[in-house]
Design a protein around this motif. Sequence first.
Motif, mmCIF file in Angstrom:
data_model
loop_
_atom_site.group_PDB
_atom_site.id
_atom_site.type_symbol
_atom_site.label_atom_id
_atom_site.label_comp_id
_atom_site.label_asym_id
_atom_site.label_seq_id
_atom_site.Cartn_x
_atom_site.Cartn_y
_atom_site.Cartn_z
ATOM 1 N N SER A 82 -0.324 -9.788 -18.343
ATOM 2 C CA SER A 82 -0.060 -9.482 -16.932
ATOM 3 C C SER A 82 -0.284 -8.017 -16.592
ATOM 4 O O SER A 82 0.152 -7.553 -15.534
ATOM 5 N N ILE A 83 -0.987 -7.281 -17.457
ATOM 6 C CA ILE A 83 -1.114 -5.836 -17.262
ATOM 7 C C ILE A 83 -1.789 -5.495 -15.928
ATOM 8 O O ILE A 83 -1.377 -4.552 -15.233
ATOM 9 N N ALA A 84 -2.798 -6.237 -15.519
ATOM 10 C CA ALA A 84 -3.483 -5.927 -14.262
ATOM 11 C C ALA A 84 -2.542 -6.100 -13.076
ATOM 12 O O ALA A 84 -2.539 -5.283 -12.143
ATOM 13 N N ILE A 85 -1.740 -7.152 -13.101
ATOM 14 C CA ILE A 85 -0.779 -7.386 -12.022
ATOM 15 C C ILE A 85 0.288 -6.299 -12.028
ATOM 16 O O ILE A 85 0.718 -5.822 -10.968
ATOM 17 N N GLN A 86 0.724 -5.896 -13.214
ATOM 18 C CA GLN A 86 1.724 -4.827 -13.309
ATOM 19 C C GLN A 86 1.186 -3.515 -12.754
ATOM 20 O O GLN A 86 1.891 -2.781 -12.049
ATOM 21 N N GLN A 87 -0.063 -3.206 -13.048
ATOM 22 C CA GLN A 87 -0.662 -1.970 -12.541
ATOM 23 C C GLN A 87 -0.836 -2.030 -11.021
ATOM 24 O O GLN A 87 -0.602 -1.035 -10.315
ATOM 25 N N ASP A 88 -1.229 -3.195 -10.503
ATOM 26 C CA ASP A 88 -1.314 -3.362 -9.054
ATOM 27 C C ASP A 88 0.063 -3.190 -8.418
ATOM 28 O O ASP A 88 0.200 -2.595 -7.339
ATOM 29 N N PHE A 89 1.065 -3.700 -9.081
ATOM 30 C CA PHE A 89 2.440 -3.564 -8.599
ATOM 31 C C PHE A 89 2.848 -2.100 -8.486
ATOM 32 O O PHE A 89 3.432 -1.681 -7.478
ATOM 33 N N MET A 90 2.512 -1.314 -9.504
ATOM 34 C CA MET A 90 2.857 0.101 -9.461
ATOM 35 C C MET A 90 2.155 0.793 -8.295
ATOM 36 O O MET A 90 2.741 1.652 -7.615
ATOM 37 N N ALA A 91 0.910 0.432 -8.038
ATOM 38 C CA ALA A 91 0.183 1.012 -6.904
ATOM 39 C C ALA A 91 0.821 0.582 -5.584
ATOM 40 O O ALA A 91 0.962 1.393 -4.659
ATOM 41 N N ASP A 92 1.231 -0.678 -5.495
ATOM 42 C CA ASP A 92 1.886 -1.164 -4.282
ATOM 43 C C ASP A 92 3.213 -0.441 -4.056
ATOM 44 O O ASP A 92 3.556 -0.093 -2.920
ATOM 45 N N VAL A 93 3.964 -0.228 -5.132
ATOM 46 C CA VAL A 93 5.239 0.484 -5.024
ATOM 47 C C VAL A 93 5.018 1.905 -4.517
ATOM 48 O O VAL A 93 5.764 2.415 -3.672
ATOM 49 N N ALA A 94 3.992 2.552 -5.034
ATOM 50 C CA ALA A 94 3.716 3.934 -4.627
ATOM 51 C C ALA A 94 3.389 4.030 -3.145
ATOM 52 O O ALA A 94 3.691 5.037 -2.495
ATOM 53 N N MET A 95 2.798 2.978 -2.578
ATOM 54 C CA MET A 95 2.367 2.996 -1.183
ATOM 55 C C MET A 95 3.391 2.378 -0.234
ATOM 56 O O MET A 95 3.249 2.495 0.988
ATOM 57 N N ALA A 96 4.401 1.719 -0.773
ATOM 58 C CA ALA A 96 5.334 0.968 0.066
ATOM 59 C C ALA A 96 6.156 1.875 0.975
ATOM 60 O O ALA A 96 6.645 2.926 0.548
ATOM 61 N N ALA A 97 6.308 1.468 2.218
ATOM 62 C CA ALA A 97 7.104 2.220 3.187
ATOM 63 C C ALA A 97 8.536 1.688 3.178
ATOM 64 O O ALA A 97 9.035 1.143 4.174
ATOM 65 N N LEU A 98 9.197 1.834 2.037
ATOM 66 C CA LEU A 98 10.572 1.376 1.865
ATOM 67 C C LEU A 98 11.428 2.523 1.353
ATOM 68 O O LEU A 98 10.926 3.419 0.664
ATOM 69 N N PRO A 99 12.725 2.519 1.653
ATOM 70 C CA PRO A 99 13.610 3.506 1.042
ATOM 71 C C PRO A 99 13.552 3.379 -0.472
ATOM 72 O O PRO A 99 13.434 2.272 -1.009
ATOM 73 N N ARG A 100 13.622 4.488 -1.172
ATOM 74 C CA ARG A 100 13.579 4.446 -2.631
ATOM 75 C C ARG A 100 14.590 5.424 -3.203
ATOM 76 O O ARG A 100 14.972 6.402 -2.570
ATOM 77 N N VAL A 101 15.002 5.124 -4.420
ATOM 78 C CA VAL A 101 15.941 5.978 -5.138
ATOM 79 C C VAL A 101 15.295 6.384 -6.461
ATOM 80 O O VAL A 101 14.709 5.542 -7.155
ATOM 81 N N GLY A 102 15.360 7.656 -6.814
ATOM 82 C CA GLY A 102 14.874 8.099 -8.113
ATOM 83 C C GLY A 102 13.386 7.905 -8.307
ATOM 84 O O GLY A 102 12.605 7.861 -7.354
ATOM 85 N N GLN A 103 13.009 7.728 -9.578
ATOM 86 C CA GLN A 103 11.600 7.623 -9.943
ATOM 87 C C GLN A 103 11.245 6.206 -10.365
ATOM 88 O O GLN A 103 12.079 5.453 -10.867
ATOM 89 N N GLN A 104 9.979 5.866 -10.168
ATOM 90 C CA GLN A 104 9.436 4.580 -10.608
ATOM 91 C C GLN A 104 8.268 4.899 -11.537
ATOM 92 O O GLN A 104 7.293 5.524 -11.105
ATOM 93 N N ARG A 105 8.368 4.485 -12.776
ATOM 94 C CA ARG A 105 7.360 4.864 -13.770
ATOM 95 C C ARG A 105 6.888 3.665 -14.582
ATOM 96 O O ARG A 105 7.588 2.665 -14.706
ATOM 97 N N MET A 106 5.700 3.837 -15.135
ATOM 98 C CA MET A 106 5.141 2.831 -16.035
ATOM 99 C C MET A 106 4.886 3.488 -17.375
ATOM 100 O O MET A 106 4.258 4.556 -17.444
ATOM 101 N N LEU A 107 5.365 2.875 -18.427
ATOM 102 C CA LEU A 107 5.225 3.392 -19.781
ATOM 103 C C LEU A 107 4.320 2.455 -20.564
ATOM 104 O O LEU A 107 4.649 1.286 -20.750
ATOM 105 N N LEU A 108 3.156 2.946 -20.970
ATOM 106 C CA LEU A 108 2.236 2.145 -21.777
ATOM 107 C C LEU A 108 2.361 2.566 -23.231
ATOM 108 O O LEU A 108 2.232 3.748 -23.542
ATOM 109 N N THR A 109 2.585 1.597 -24.094
ATOM 110 C CA THR A 109 2.766 1.904 -25.502
ATOM 111 C C THR A 109 1.750 1.157 -26.359
ATOM 112 O O THR A 109 1.324 0.057 -26.016
ATOM 113 N N ASN A 110 1.369 1.766 -27.474
ATOM 114 C CA ASN A 110 0.520 1.073 -28.441
ATOM 115 C C ASN A 110 1.337 0.596 -29.642
ATOM 116 O O ASN A 110 0.784 0.206 -30.660
ATOM 117 N N HIS A 111 2.665 0.641 -29.518
ATOM 118 C CA HIS A 111 3.528 0.186 -30.613
ATOM 119 C C HIS A 111 3.577 -1.332 -30.706
ATOM 120 O O HIS A 111 3.957 -1.879 -31.744
#
Length: 234
Positions: free
Chosen positions: A168-197
Amino acid sequence: MPAAQTGTGIRRWKLLSRWNWHTVMPNQHVLALSDPALGLDDEIRGAWYLHPTDDLLEEMAVMVQEQVIRLGLSNDQILFYGSSLGGFGALGMASLLPGSSAIAEIPQIDVSQWPSPGSIKAMENRVLGKTFSEHRIDHPEMVDVRDRFKKSNLIPPFLLVSNETDMSIAIQQDFMADVAMAALPRVGQQRMLLTNHVSGHAALAQLEALALIEQWSERAELTRIEAVRLESIT
């Protein structure tokens, strides 16, 4: 919050994933939450908190809030954690309790796009009694995290943990882009952590997950842990 059940045989709908973690978390209160929708049918492995009419995440949020008040805590001391199905739930729950945070590992964003036709059909037939398209008309927040945020009118602080080979990585990345553009109240930071572990649809090892939780607990923020590559959308 739980991931879908695996294996064959009798289903345990009161599944308390990672409950034994409380033995190695002496500095935190631990509340294990099941997926109430699993009780609707003993043949399904995961139900993503779906219900034909009732918003189970809202009901669970009320229960959590009661426990927080009883303990004398505040919402900014709440962290929802889960992987896959549980990650979907953690994001939704954090938006329902303003001030709380979420760590969501390899979460589904839109349940109807989960690339498992058998699971989709089972949820439609055994839980919803209708198709996802039909259910989305009345209850889009039960299907898609973005619609949950819209209904809650809040984007909570969250860390989405995934890897480049998760299905689901493509959908997750689209989600992060949508969150960044959303005109909604937000609290704190929204981040994506990609790991090779880890690779594929897999969660972090317990020690790494606990390191993330401990760091949030100490700093009250969601940042990076050692040796894990961070991708941040601002």
